[in-house]
Design an enzyme around this catalytic site. Sequence first.
Site, PDB file in Angstrom:
ATOM      1  N   TYR A   1    -124.404  15.885  29.368  1.00  0.00           N
ATOM      2  CA  TYR A   1    -125.151  16.865  28.625  1.00  0.00           C
ATOM      3  C   TYR A   1    -125.789  16.607  27.217  1.00  0.00           C
ATOM      4  O   TYR A   1    -126.960  16.915  26.858  1.00  0.00           O
ATOM      5  CB  TYR A   1    -124.196  18.047  28.504  1.00  0.00           C
ATOM      6  CG  TYR A   1    -123.750  18.647  29.878  1.00  0.00           C
ATOM      7  CD1 TYR A   1    -124.169  18.346  30.929  1.00  0.00           C
ATOM      8  CD2 TYR A   1    -122.769  19.852  30.032  1.00  0.00           C
ATOM      9  CE1 TYR A   1    -123.788  19.062  31.978  1.00  0.00           C
ATOM     10  CE2 TYR A   1    -122.497  20.472  31.005  1.00  0.00           C
ATOM     11  CZ  TYR A   1    -122.812  20.190  32.003  1.00  0.00           C
ATOM     12  OH  TYR A   1    -122.496  20.459  33.436  1.00  0.00           O
TER      13      TYR A   1
ATOM     14  N   GLU B   1    -123.511  51.005  -5.553  1.00  0.00           N
ATOM     15  CA  GLU B   1    -123.961  49.913  -4.707  1.00  0.00           C
ATOM     16  C   GLU B   1    -122.859  49.686  -3.698  1.00  0.00           C
ATOM     17  O   GLU B   1    -122.190  48.944  -3.675  1.00  0.00           O
ATOM     18  CB  GLU B   1    -124.443  48.732  -5.444  1.00  0.00           C
ATOM     19  CG  GLU B   1    -125.560  49.183  -6.484  1.00  0.00           C
ATOM     20  CD  GLU B   1    -125.433  48.089  -7.493  1.00  0.00           C
ATOM     21  OE1 GLU B   1    -124.845  47.251  -7.515  1.00  0.00           O
ATOM     22  OE2 GLU B   1    -126.486  48.456  -8.529  1.00  0.00           O
TER      23      GLU B   1
ATOM     24  N   PHE C   1    -134.505  45.839  -2.683  1.00  0.00           N
ATOM     25  CA  PHE C   1    -133.966  44.875  -3.442  1.00  0.00           C
ATOM     26  C   PHE C   1    -132.800  44.313  -2.581  1.00  0.00           C
ATOM     27  O   PHE C   1    -132.040  43.296  -2.700  1.00  0.00           O
ATOM     28  CB  PHE C   1    -133.146  45.306  -4.567  1.00  0.00           C
ATOM     29  CG  PHE C   1    -132.540  46.664  -4.281  1.00  0.00           C
ATOM     30  CD1 PHE C   1    -131.209  46.701  -3.773  1.00  0.00           C
ATOM     31  CD2 PHE C   1    -132.937  47.803  -4.810  1.00  0.00           C
ATOM     32  CE1 PHE C   1    -130.529  47.853  -3.619  1.00  0.00           C
ATOM     33  CE2 PHE C   1    -132.384  49.091  -4.725  1.00  0.00           C
ATOM     34  CZ  PHE C   1    -131.239  49.101  -3.964  1.00  0.00           C
TER      35      PHE C   1
ATOM     36  N   TYR D   1    -135.893  56.554 -13.653  1.00  0.00           N
ATOM     37  CA  TYR D   1    -134.581  55.426 -13.512  1.00  0.00           C
ATOM     38  C   TYR D   1    -134.954  54.095 -13.819  1.00  0.00           C
ATOM     39  O   TYR D   1    -136.107  53.692 -13.442  1.00  0.00           O
ATOM     40  CB  TYR D   1    -134.032  55.466 -12.014  1.00  0.00           C
ATOM     41  CG  TYR D   1    -133.261  54.270 -11.834  1.00  0.00           C
ATOM     42  CD1 TYR D   1    -131.727  54.249 -12.265  1.00  0.00           C
ATOM     43  CD2 TYR D   1    -133.388  53.286 -11.100  1.00  0.00           C
ATOM     44  CE1 TYR D   1    -130.875  53.286 -12.245  1.00  0.00           C
ATOM     45  CE2 TYR D   1    -132.623  52.057 -11.081  1.00  0.00           C
ATOM     46  CZ  TYR D   1    -131.157  52.075 -11.578  1.00  0.00           C
ATOM     47  OH  TYR D   1    -130.432  51.063 -11.340  1.00  0.00           O
TER      48      TYR D   1
ATOM     49  N   ASN E   1    -134.362  42.475 -10.823  1.00  0.00           N
ATOM     50  CA  ASN E   1    -134.099  43.063  -9.730  1.00  0.00           C
ATOM     51  C   ASN E   1    -134.753  42.394  -8.548  1.00  0.00           C
ATOM     52  O   ASN E   1    -136.133  42.653  -8.328  1.00  0.00           O
ATOM     53  CB  ASN E   1    -134.550  44.684  -9.793  1.00  0.00           C
ATOM     54  CG  ASN E   1    -133.570  45.625  -8.825  1.00  0.00           C
ATOM     55  OD1 ASN E   1    -134.138  46.682  -8.835  1.00  0.00           O
ATOM     56  ND2 ASN E   1    -132.778  44.995  -8.232  1.00  0.00           N
TER      57      ASN E   1
ATOM     58  N   ARG F   1    -128.985  14.768  28.408  1.00  0.00           N
ATOM     59  CA  ARG F   1    -129.915  15.539  29.434  1.00  0.00           C
ATOM     60  C   ARG F   1    -130.216  16.938  28.907  1.00  0.00           C
ATOM     61  O   ARG F   1    -131.469  17.162  29.321  1.00  0.00           O
ATOM     62  CB  ARG F   1    -129.015  15.906  30.760  1.00  0.00           C
ATOM     63  CG  ARG F   1    -129.843  16.058  31.835  1.00  0.00           C
ATOM     64  CD  ARG F   1    -129.033  16.364  33.090  1.00  0.00           C
ATOM     65  NE  ARG F   1    -127.752  16.115  33.126  1.00  0.00           N
ATOM     66  CZ  ARG F   1    -126.502  16.944  34.027  1.00  0.00           C
ATOM     67  NH1 ARG F   1    -126.880  17.870  34.702  1.00  0.00           N
ATOM     68  NH2 ARG F   1    -125.413  16.185  33.925  1.00  0.00           N
TER      69      ARG F   1
END
Length: 608
Positions: free
Chosen positions: A349, A483, A398, A118, A261, A352
């Site tokens: 807050y 994919e 990949f 491939y 890739n 603190r």
Amino acid sequence: MLRSPTFAVRRCQGLGLLDSDDTIDDVLEDNDFVELAIEGDTMSPDFIPYEPGVSHLTAAYKEPGEYICLDGNSLTSTDLVNLGRGLYKIKLTMEAEKKVVKSRELLDTIVKENKVVYGITTGFGKFARTVIPVSKLKELQENLVRSHSAGVGNPLSPERTRMLLALRINVLAKGYSGISLETLHAMVEAFNASCLSFVPEKGTVGASGDLAPLSHLALGLMGEGKMWSPKSGWADAKYVLEAHGLKPVSLRPKEGLALINGTQMITSLGAEAVERAQAIAQQADIIAALTLEVLKGTTKAFDSDIHMLRPHPGQIEVAQRFRSLLDSDHHPSQIGESHRFCDRVQDAYTMRCCPQVHGVTNDTIKFVKNIINTEINSATDNPMVFAERGETISGGNFHGEYPAKALDFLAIAVHELASISERRIERLCNPSLSELPAFLVNEGGLNSGFMIAHCTAAALVSENKVLCHPSSVDSLSTSAATEDHVSMGGWAARKALRVIEHVEQVLAIELLAACQGIEFLRPLRTTTPLEKVYELVRSLVKPWIKDRFMSPDIEAVHRLLIDQKVWAVAKPYIDKYQTEYIPESRPISPTAFSLDPPASPRKRVRHE
């Protein structure tokens, strides 16, 4: 006064030099302009560029003299950002070169023996079962790069393109991609000459890697498409390479696939994001400490005993920073002493809870940085070439899910620094909460002071709330369902950078507002390290006596934060406090109940 000045004529886009006989129609594109530069002229040191991300490589570029050696295993996010800034050139280690050669030898054997593998002797994606004749293997690789160069949008800046190219070189240097040493050397030469391809920022789905942006990167190296260098500006790639004495690469079997890739765009942008996130998180503690002083808050909430009961590393670290900046024994504060015996029991807050809120941001940054540094030194090709085993193996390295998820997490965590900062800005500007003039200006009504600066902070925080939606929760099937799950990591990286820039800008506004608040508390002084921060800001920005154009002030302080100058001023005091083991001061006050009053601070003995 200059005598007989010499002018250089440039295009504004890319700063390409023009000849006197060039015609406007031939050399300028839409929305481009010509600028005249006087030889020997210098930019004012007071000039602040409108956009912090504007490339400094387009200014007076100086070729670096130092090198970073790449072996595919030891590059860090800090190194990568410095490579992007043009501070170093690149060399390959001898061990890396040997691995690259062995990997290539295996591929050449595969081609010689007409094996079906491939990406080497077949098509790609849906065409993986289509065998390609040996006579067309070079064309196969070139067609791959050309067809996959389908990105859109603005190009990456020169710095970010340098990072992308450097990171791809580092991954190829691991020796599992099958790239030839000749092609890898050509990439190194292009990087060292800052010959940078036109890489659109949009078009990657983050699996199979960052195909579109990496294809554009490879296309320029082939002498096609556009390229930029400090010497040439934007021009056709073949002319930019030629101007630097370089030749386009000629792709051999599998080399096109080896070049495109991988997750290098996600990761290179992620490296910048995590480095900037770390810088602004450190400085957020300093800015919040200054605001606490202006709002006459108490340091009781930063007592180490409190934080040891919930021992998250980031929380403990932030509380210690606050103590090192505000400790009344170590750095006496006249402002702190002025309200020691007030009747306030505890603070809001936003003051603190800074250790708890800032702390988890710090821990998240460390988590993300570990993932990014691992990804920087990972082989993310397909197929992988194992020379020692004599085979190639198809896998899924990949896939960009790791950096995509990490960068979505980073955006969410760092945003909180702006969210809590905006609330502190509100407290500084609101006279019912601060005991200071409304919007931090005298003659309110005639002057509006920080009224709209606070609105800007609120607008940026609101934008971040949308940008913090994770892109990696989405996936769209591509390549005819070959994919069928992707990471969307490219957008995760780009929006993380936008979130971080907004956080920097909000904290710049808070720092300006806190320094302005100090003016109304004079002649009282704050602690020594915070006075140094105040002096740094005032070296660039004057006190707000009456209304004036505010954007340049915000941008000037934003630049201080980007350049980490606020951290540089305070860091020596933080380090000294931590290394000298100075006893923690616990000042008594009517609102802090204690059975036994603590010993006088004056009688404490410093441990050596």
